[in-house]
Motif scaffolding. Structure first.
Motif, PDB file in Angstrom:
ATOM      1  N   ALA A 141      28.901 -38.511  -3.119  1.00 48.82           N
ATOM      2  CA  ALA A 141      29.422 -37.478  -4.019  1.00 48.82           C
ATOM      3  C   ALA A 141      28.503 -36.266  -4.158  1.00 48.82           C
ATOM      4  O   ALA A 141      28.967 -35.175  -4.464  1.00 48.82           O
ATOM      5  CB  ALA A 141      29.705 -38.070  -5.404  1.00 48.82           C
ATOM      6  N   ASP A 142      27.215 -36.419  -3.936  1.00 52.57           N
ATOM      7  CA  ASP A 142      26.324 -35.269  -4.031  1.00 52.57           C
ATOM      8  C   ASP A 142      26.277 -34.460  -2.738  1.00 52.57           C
ATOM      9  O   ASP A 142      25.697 -33.384  -2.710  1.00 52.57           O
ATOM     10  CB  ASP A 142      24.907 -35.699  -4.431  1.00 52.57           C
ATOM     11  N   GLY A 143      26.903 -34.948  -1.681  1.00 51.61           N
ATOM     12  CA  GLY A 143      26.893 -34.252  -0.407  1.00 51.61           C
ATOM     13  C   GLY A 143      27.746 -33.003  -0.371  1.00 51.61           C
ATOM     14  O   GLY A 143      27.684 -32.227   0.583  1.00 51.61           O
ATOM     15  N   LEU A 144      28.518 -32.751  -1.416  1.00 47.87           N
ATOM     16  CA  LEU A 144      29.409 -31.595  -1.404  1.00 47.87           C
ATOM     17  C   LEU A 144      28.671 -30.269  -1.419  1.00 47.87           C
ATOM     18  O   LEU A 144      29.244 -29.239  -1.087  1.00 47.87           O
ATOM     19  CB  LEU A 144      30.426 -31.640  -2.550  1.00 47.87           C
ATOM     20  N   GLN A 145      27.396 -30.269  -1.706  1.00 45.57           N
ATOM     21  CA  GLN A 145      26.620 -29.028  -1.694  1.00 45.57           C
ATOM     22  C   GLN A 145      26.059 -28.702  -0.307  1.00 45.57           C
ATOM     23  O   GLN A 145      25.439 -27.666  -0.119  1.00 45.57           O
ATOM     24  CB  GLN A 145      25.465 -29.108  -2.697  1.00 45.57           C
ATOM     25  N   ARG A 146      26.308 -29.555   0.679  1.00 43.35           N
ATOM     26  CA  ARG A 146      25.726 -29.368   2.011  1.00 43.35           C
ATOM     27  C   ARG A 146      26.591 -28.549   2.955  1.00 43.35           C
ATOM     28  O   ARG A 146      26.177 -28.290   4.085  1.00 43.35           O
ATOM     29  CB  ARG A 146      25.431 -30.718   2.640  1.00 43.35           C
ATOM     30  N   PHE A 147      27.781 -28.151   2.521  1.00 39.81           N
ATOM     31  CA  PHE A 147      28.669 -27.348   3.360  1.00 39.81           C
ATOM     32  C   PHE A 147      29.625 -26.580   2.469  1.00 39.81           C
ATOM     33  O   PHE A 147      29.770 -26.885   1.288  1.00 39.81           O
ATOM     34  CB  PHE A 147      29.431 -28.218   4.374  1.00 39.81           C
ATOM     35  N   GLU A 148      30.256 -25.579   3.029  1.00 36.42           N
ATOM     36  CA  GLU A 148      31.183 -24.734   2.280  1.00 36.42           C
ATOM     37  C   GLU A 148      32.626 -24.996   2.700  1.00 36.42           C
ATOM     38  O   GLU A 148      32.890 -25.345   3.850  1.00 36.42           O
ATOM     39  CB  GLU A 148      30.871 -23.255   2.509  1.00 36.42           C
ATOM     40  N   ILE A 149      33.521 -24.783   1.782  1.00 28.68           N
ATOM     41  CA  ILE A 149      34.959 -24.766   2.038  1.00 28.68           C
ATOM     42  C   ILE A 149      35.451 -23.438   1.477  1.00 28.68           C
ATOM     43  O   ILE A 149      35.340 -23.181   0.279  1.00 28.68           O
ATOM     44  CB  ILE A 149      35.689 -25.946   1.347  1.00 28.68           C
ATOM     45  N   GLY A 150      35.947 -22.586   2.343  1.00 29.94           N
ATOM     46  CA  GLY A 150      36.370 -21.260   1.933  1.00 29.94           C
ATOM     47  C   GLY A 150      37.787 -21.229   1.401  1.00 29.94           C
ATOM     48  O   GLY A 150      38.596 -22.102   1.705  1.00 29.94           O
ATOM     49  N   PRO A 151      38.091 -20.215   0.604  1.00 27.90           N
ATOM     50  CA  PRO A 151      39.466 -20.038   0.109  1.00 27.90           C
ATOM     51  C   PRO A 151      40.427 -19.907   1.287  1.00 27.90           C
ATOM     52  O   PRO A 151      40.121 -19.293   2.300  1.00 27.90           O
ATOM     53  CB  PRO A 151      39.400 -18.736  -0.695  1.00 27.90           C
ATOM     54  N   ALA A 152      41.583 -20.524   1.148  1.00 26.28           N
ATOM     55  CA  ALA A 152      42.663 -20.480   2.138  1.00 26.28           C
ATOM     56  C   ALA A 152      42.235 -21.032   3.488  1.00 26.28           C
ATOM     57  O   ALA A 152      42.795 -20.679   4.510  1.00 26.28           O
ATOM     58  CB  ALA A 152      43.212 -19.066   2.274  1.00 26.28           C
ATOM     59  N   SER A 153      41.251 -21.910   3.505  1.00 19.89           N
ATOM     60  CA  SER A 153      40.846 -22.541   4.754  1.00 19.89           C
ATOM     61  C   SER A 153      41.555 -23.884   4.899  1.00 19.89           C
ATOM     62  O   SER A 153      42.110 -24.410   3.939  1.00 19.89           O
ATOM     63  CB  SER A 153      39.328 -22.740   4.786  1.00 19.89           C
ATOM     64  N   VAL A 154      41.535 -24.409   6.104  1.00 26.02           N
ATOM     65  CA  VAL A 154      42.156 -25.700   6.377  1.00 26.02           C
ATOM     66  C   VAL A 154      41.097 -26.614   6.974  1.00 26.02           C
ATOM     67  O   VAL A 154      40.384 -26.241   7.903  1.00 26.02           O
ATOM     68  CB  VAL A 154      43.337 -25.562   7.364  1.00 26.02           C
ATOM     69  N   SER A 155      41.007 -27.796   6.410  1.00 28.84           N
ATOM     70  CA  SER A 155      40.157 -28.845   6.957  1.00 28.84           C
ATOM     71  C   SER A 155      41.063 -30.035   7.232  1.00 28.84           C
ATOM     72  O   SER A 155      41.986 -30.295   6.464  1.00 28.84           O
ATOM     73  CB  SER A 155      39.063 -29.235   5.965  1.00 28.84           C
ATOM     74  N   VAL A 156      40.811 -30.729   8.318  1.00 29.58           N
ATOM     75  CA  VAL A 156      41.669 -31.849   8.703  1.00 29.58           C
ATOM     76  C   VAL A 156      40.844 -33.125   8.706  1.00 29.58           C
ATOM     77  O   VAL A 156      39.800 -33.204   9.349  1.00 29.58           O
ATOM     78  CB  VAL A 156      42.306 -31.614  10.091  1.00 29.58           C
ATOM     79  N   LEU A 157      41.345 -34.093   7.971  1.00 25.21           N
ATOM     80  CA  LEU A 157      40.765 -35.432   7.933  1.00 25.21           C
ATOM     81  C   LEU A 157      41.774 -36.391   8.539  1.00 25.21           C
ATOM     82  O   LEU A 157      42.971 -36.272   8.259  1.00 25.21           O
ATOM     83  CB  LEU A 157      40.470 -35.876   6.499  1.00 25.21           C
TER      84      LEU A 157
END
Length: 179
Positions: A141-157
């Motif tokens: 849960a603390d790993g969320l500070q290690r990368f960015e997610i930009g507005p209106a971006s798409v990430s695929v899991l």
């Protein structure tokens, strides 16, 4: 939120089952907040699908900090603690990042059980998307500070009974030259 703001933004994330990346979505879900609903509506229209709301996609509840800007939070020891260790620090009246991650992962498991390997479009908020990605990467849960997610971006899991993997991250190419 170091580098982020308690003011909330909606960000898109496509989450798929084991199907190929060219596969059409079979469902569109969004966080219950208006910004995410507004972002998801055109996705649902383009896919010819109804827009469903999923509470598990709601953003991290920052409680009493909601709507406050950084200047107002500067000097608050709870704010400093949150920025050092979000997984164990609770905003006043809110939830820890770990609690939000557990909520999200339970929701994703329910979607997997409901839809199997179908490709789904999920629209949520940057930190919630980061929690899903951090989990898939084994960051916690603390790993969320290690990368960015930009507005209106798409990430695929890709999510299966075997676990999860990141297929793409923070893509904006689909926005064309006006991004």
């Amino acid at each position: 939120m170091a580098g982020g703001s308690p003011a909330r933004t909606a960000t898109g994330a496509a989450v798929s089952g084991a199907g190929s990346s060219g596969e059409a979505q079979t469902a569109v879900y969004a966080s219950p907040l208006e910004r995410a609903q507004e972002t998801a509506a055109p996705v649902a229209v383009r896919a010819g699908l109804p827009l469903a709301t999923l509470a598990a996609l709601d953003e991290i509840d920052v409680g009493a900090w909601s709507g406050r800007d950084f200047d107002a939070l500067h000097g608050d020891p709870d704010w400093s603690g949150w920025n050092r260790a979000r997984h164990v620090t609770r905003p006043p009246g809110g939830e820890t990042a770990l609690e939000a991650q557990v909520r999200l992962l339970r929701g994703l498991e329910e979607l997997r059980d409901r839809h199997g390997e179908a490709r789904l479009a999920l629209v949520s908020h940057a930190d919630v998307i980061k929690l899903a990605i951090a989990h898939a990467l084994g960051l916690g849960a603390d790993g969320l500070q290690r990368f960015e997610i930009g507005p209106a971006s798409v990430s695929v899991l890709v999510i299966g009974a075997w676990g999860a993997k990141v297929e793409s991250l923070n893509e904006r190419a689909f926005l064309g030259t006006h991004a």
